[in-house]
Design a protein around this motif. Structure first.
Motif, PDB file in Angstrom:
ATOM      1  N   ILE A  92      52.574  78.664  -6.043  1.00 22.70           N
ATOM      2  CA  ILE A  92      53.761  79.162  -5.548  1.00 22.70           C
ATOM      3  C   ILE A  92      54.068  79.133  -4.340  1.00 22.70           C
ATOM      4  CG2 ILE A  92      52.501  81.387  -5.006  1.00 22.70           C
ATOM      5  CD1 ILE A  92      54.566  83.005  -6.595  1.00 22.70           C
ATOM      6  N   THR A  93      55.457  79.175  -3.939  1.00 24.41           N
ATOM      7  CA  THR A  93      56.258  79.306  -2.720  1.00 24.41           C
ATOM      8  C   THR A  93      56.947  80.382  -2.630  1.00 24.41           C
ATOM      9  OG1 THR A  93      55.791  76.856  -2.399  1.00 24.41           O
ATOM     10  CG2 THR A  93      57.439  77.845  -0.879  1.00 24.41           C
ATOM     11  N   TYR A  94      56.978  81.340  -1.680  1.00 20.86           N
ATOM     12  CA  TYR A  94      57.781  82.515  -1.671  1.00 20.86           C
ATOM     13  C   TYR A  94      58.893  82.096  -0.796  1.00 20.86           C
ATOM     14  CZ  TYR A  94      54.002  85.043  -3.608  1.00 20.86           C
ATOM     15  OH  TYR A  94      53.288  85.480  -4.569  1.00 20.86           O
ATOM     16  N   GLY A  95      60.182  83.160  -0.742  1.00 19.00           N
ATOM     17  CA  GLY A  95      61.420  82.828  -0.069  1.00 19.00           C
ATOM     18  C   GLY A  95      61.133  82.534   1.371  1.00 19.00           C
ATOM     19  N   ASP A  96      60.052  83.447   1.945  1.00 23.00           N
ATOM     20  CA  ASP A  96      60.044  82.959   3.464  1.00 23.00           C
ATOM     21  C   ASP A  96      59.240  81.746   3.799  1.00 23.00           C
ATOM     22  OD1 ASP A  96      57.425  83.760   2.516  1.00 23.00           O
ATOM     23  OD2 ASP A  96      57.260  85.736   3.760  1.00 23.00           O
ATOM     24  N   GLY A  97      58.932  81.055   3.041  1.00 30.88           N
ATOM     25  CA  GLY A  97      58.293  79.778   3.211  1.00 30.88           C
ATOM     26  C   GLY A  97      56.671  79.917   3.102  1.00 30.88           C
ATOM     27  N   GLU A  98      56.139  80.851   2.762  1.00 30.41           N
ATOM     28  CA  GLU A  98      54.632  80.900   2.625  1.00 30.41           C
ATOM     29  C   GLU A  98      54.373  80.434   1.258  1.00 30.41           C
ATOM     30  OE1 GLU A  98      53.020  85.058   4.476  1.00 30.41           O
ATOM     31  OE2 GLU A  98      54.879  85.475   3.188  1.00 30.41           O
ATOM     32  N   PHE A  99      53.334  79.781   1.056  1.00 30.24           N
ATOM     33  CA  PHE A  99      52.898  79.056  -0.083  1.00 30.24           C
ATOM     34  C   PHE A  99      51.206  79.119  -0.428  1.00 30.24           C
ATOM     35  CE2 PHE A  99      53.323  75.817   3.246  1.00 30.24           C
ATOM     36  CZ  PHE A  99      52.046  75.381   3.336  1.00 30.24           C
ATOM     37  N   LEU A 100      51.203  79.001  -1.671  1.00 30.46           N
ATOM     38  CA  LEU A 100      49.725  79.127  -1.966  1.00 30.46           C
ATOM     39  C   LEU A 100      49.232  78.503  -3.238  1.00 30.46           C
ATOM     40  CD1 LEU A 100      50.659  82.358  -1.445  1.00 30.46           C
ATOM     41  CD2 LEU A 100      48.575  82.558  -0.913  1.00 30.46           C
ATOM     42  N   THR A 101      48.000  78.009  -3.641  1.00 29.65           N
ATOM     43  CA  THR A 101      47.508  77.399  -4.741  1.00 29.65           C
ATOM     44  C   THR A 101      46.306  77.802  -4.874  1.00 29.65           C
ATOM     45  OG1 THR A 101      46.786  75.376  -3.517  1.00 29.65           O
ATOM     46  CG2 THR A 101      49.309  75.224  -4.361  1.00 29.65           C
ATOM     47  N   GLY A 102      45.771  77.628  -6.264  1.00 29.04           N
ATOM     48  CA  GLY A 102      44.601  78.116  -6.732  1.00 29.04           C
ATOM     49  C   GLY A 102      44.448  77.783  -8.201  1.00 29.04           C
ATOM     50  N   PHE A 103      43.641  78.634  -9.046  1.00 30.92           N
ATOM     51  CA  PHE A 103      43.264  78.397 -10.314  1.00 30.92           C
ATOM     52  C   PHE A 103      43.535  79.742 -11.183  1.00 30.92           C
ATOM     53  CE2 PHE A 103      41.132  74.900  -8.348  1.00 30.92           C
ATOM     54  CZ  PHE A 103      41.448  73.766  -9.165  1.00 30.92           C
ATOM     55  N   MET A 104      43.642  79.409 -12.351  1.00 28.13           N
ATOM     56  CA  MET A 104      43.962  80.721 -13.326  1.00 28.13           C
ATOM     57  C   MET A 104      42.705  81.117 -13.994  1.00 28.13           C
ATOM     58  SD  MET A 104      47.151  81.131 -12.380  1.00 28.13           S
ATOM     59  CE  MET A 104      47.302  82.462 -13.798  1.00 28.13           C
ATOM     60  N   GLY A 105      42.635  82.350 -14.027  1.00 28.65           N
ATOM     61  CA  GLY A 105      41.262  82.952 -15.087  1.00 28.65           C
ATOM     62  C   GLY A 105      41.676  84.346 -15.625  1.00 28.65           C
ATOM     63  N   TYR A 106      40.773  84.950 -16.340  1.00 29.03           N
ATOM     64  CA  TYR A 106      40.725  86.218 -16.797  1.00 29.03           C
ATOM     65  C   TYR A 106      39.951  87.389 -16.005  1.00 29.03           C
ATOM     66  CZ  TYR A 106      42.993  83.527 -20.609  1.00 29.03           C
ATOM     67  OH  TYR A 106      43.782  82.813 -21.096  1.00 29.03           O
ATOM     68  N   GLU A 107      40.745  88.588 -15.743  1.00 29.32           N
ATOM     69  CA  GLU A 107      40.105  89.726 -15.319  1.00 29.32           C
ATOM     70  C   GLU A 107      40.512  90.823 -15.871  1.00 29.32           C
ATOM     71  OE1 GLU A 107      37.392  89.925 -13.080  1.00 29.32           O
ATOM     72  OE2 GLU A 107      37.239  87.930 -11.958  1.00 29.32           O
TER      73      GLU A 107
END
Length: 388
Positions: A92-107
């Motif tokens: 994901i990249t947000y409108g202010d330029g911050e960005f993050l990556t990772g992995f998906m799972g269940y909680e």
């Protein structure tokens, strides 16, 4: 249309909104896998993510920097209690330029006494983020259309213009499972008043306010280059009738004329995750020109600022016949969150949209209303909440 909303939906669970990020945003407490975390509350995105232990922090140029630079609060364990989703990543990249990556799972995730079991969530292991050393992540309440999961394990090859691993986010799972009625409502309050307000799930806030609401439909509008958002509800997008500005020579209406009443074509997103209001440039320019003294455009910052003791004009958003005035405290943002030490000025709460930024009604607007996000009726309702 004004309606007196006398009764809430059948279930109302409330939790405090907590001022965060130097009063430029709001957070909520959640229980994530049996542990409590504070996360940014965002109606302008859809994912729930936490930064994990051992994550990599980078700057805007993707150069590694100390983890402390990202300024997260407590970090989550790097595993999912209910399992990691194979061959899927978060990006994901947000409108202010911050960005993050990772992995998906269940909680299992609980908010305000409501628990969704095996909710699909993200753990972030790579981040450019400007945090506050308190919040550990973010929780999005927008439509599932905006979720940010992708097939494969390499974020570098994701086609971020179309999400290919859509999933149902927390609030829509809570609705689909019958845990709450299909709505939530937000009553933001200024952090300077000692509180942040309240989020109510399935009903209305329990705070004191004028319970005469004005309704307006939600719209499907392609505000970002996303194939899914072009044909489905995505953001909470409304169409105001216009803007009321004391001292303005012209009325601010869109070019579209309707026989009985004029309506703008200035679609706007109602977004708790954005601090300011972003309006069409000619409107933002006129608002700032009517300050005493007039605001100044700071080219290096790309924003309007003014003397911290300036007097803002009276300004309102007209929604379905009702004018919602914005408190001067929110039009000119003084204090730590608004002060610019490089200029000695203070940030103005109304800025121009454009250059990839859509029209947004952020916290500058939301601090002056009680907002009902009625997903079941595909509409929003607003009650005045200017003074408190």
């Amino acid at each position: 249309m004004e309606i007196a909303l006398l009764a809430a939906a059948r279930s109302s669970h409330t939790t405090a909104l907590l001022p965060c990020e130097e009063d430029s945003g709001y957070a909520i407490d959640i229980n994530f896998g049996g542990k409590t975390f504070e996360v940014v509350f965002d109606t302008g995105s859809s994912d729930l993510w936490l930064a994990e232990q051992g994550f990599k922090c980078v700057n805007v140029n993707m150069t590694s920097v100390p983890a402390a630079n990202c300024a997260f609060g407590p970090l989550a364990p790097p595993t999912f209690q209910d399992g990691k989703i194979p061959n899927e990543n978060f990006n994901i990249t947000y409108g202010d330029g911050e960005f993050l990556t990772g992995f998906m799972g269940y909680e299992n995730v609980e908010v305000a006494g409501i628990t969704v079991d095996k909710q699909e969530v993200a753990l972030v292991n790579y981040a450019y983020w400007e945090g506050d050393n308190i919040t550990s992540g973010l929780m999005g309440f927008a439509y599932p259309t905006l979720t940010s999961a992708y097939k494969g394990t390499n974020p570098a090859v994701d086609n971020t213009n179309t999400t290919d691993a859509l999933y149902t986010n927390w609030v829509f799972n809570a609705i689909d499972q019958g845990l709450i009625s299909p709505m939530f409502s937000v009553a933001m309050e200024r952090g300077s008043n000692g509180g942040g307000g309240q989020l109510a799930l399935g009903g209305l806030p329990s705070i004191s306010y004028n319970k005469t609401f004005t309704s307006t439909p939600l719209h499907i509008v392609e505000l970002i280059p996303d194939a899914n958002a072009a044909k489905n509800y995505s953001f909470y997008t409304i169409l105001p009738e216009g803007y009321v500005l004391e001292g303005a020579v012209e009325s601010f209406w869109g070019p579209q004329e309707i026989e009985v009443e004029r309506k703008t074509d200035y679609y706007a997103i109602v977004d708790s995750g954005t601090t300011l209001m972003y309006l069409p440039p000619h409107i933002a320019e006129e608002v700032n020109a009517l300050f005493d003294p007039p605001s100044v455009w700071i080219e290096d910052e790309g924003v309007y600022e003014n003397d911290c003791n300036a007097t803002p004009p009276k300004f309102a958003v007209r929604i379905n016949g009702t004018d919602f005035y914005i408190n001067p405290q929110d039009i000119l943002i003084t204090g730590e969150e608004g002060y610019d030490p490089s200029t000695g000025g203070c940030l103005v709460g109304i800025q121009p949209s454009g250059d990839g930024i859509p029209n947004i009604y952020g916290d500058t607007f939301m601090k002056n209303v009680v907002a009902v996000f009625d997903i079941g009726a595909s509409e929003m309702r607003f009650a005045p909440h200017e003074y408190y």
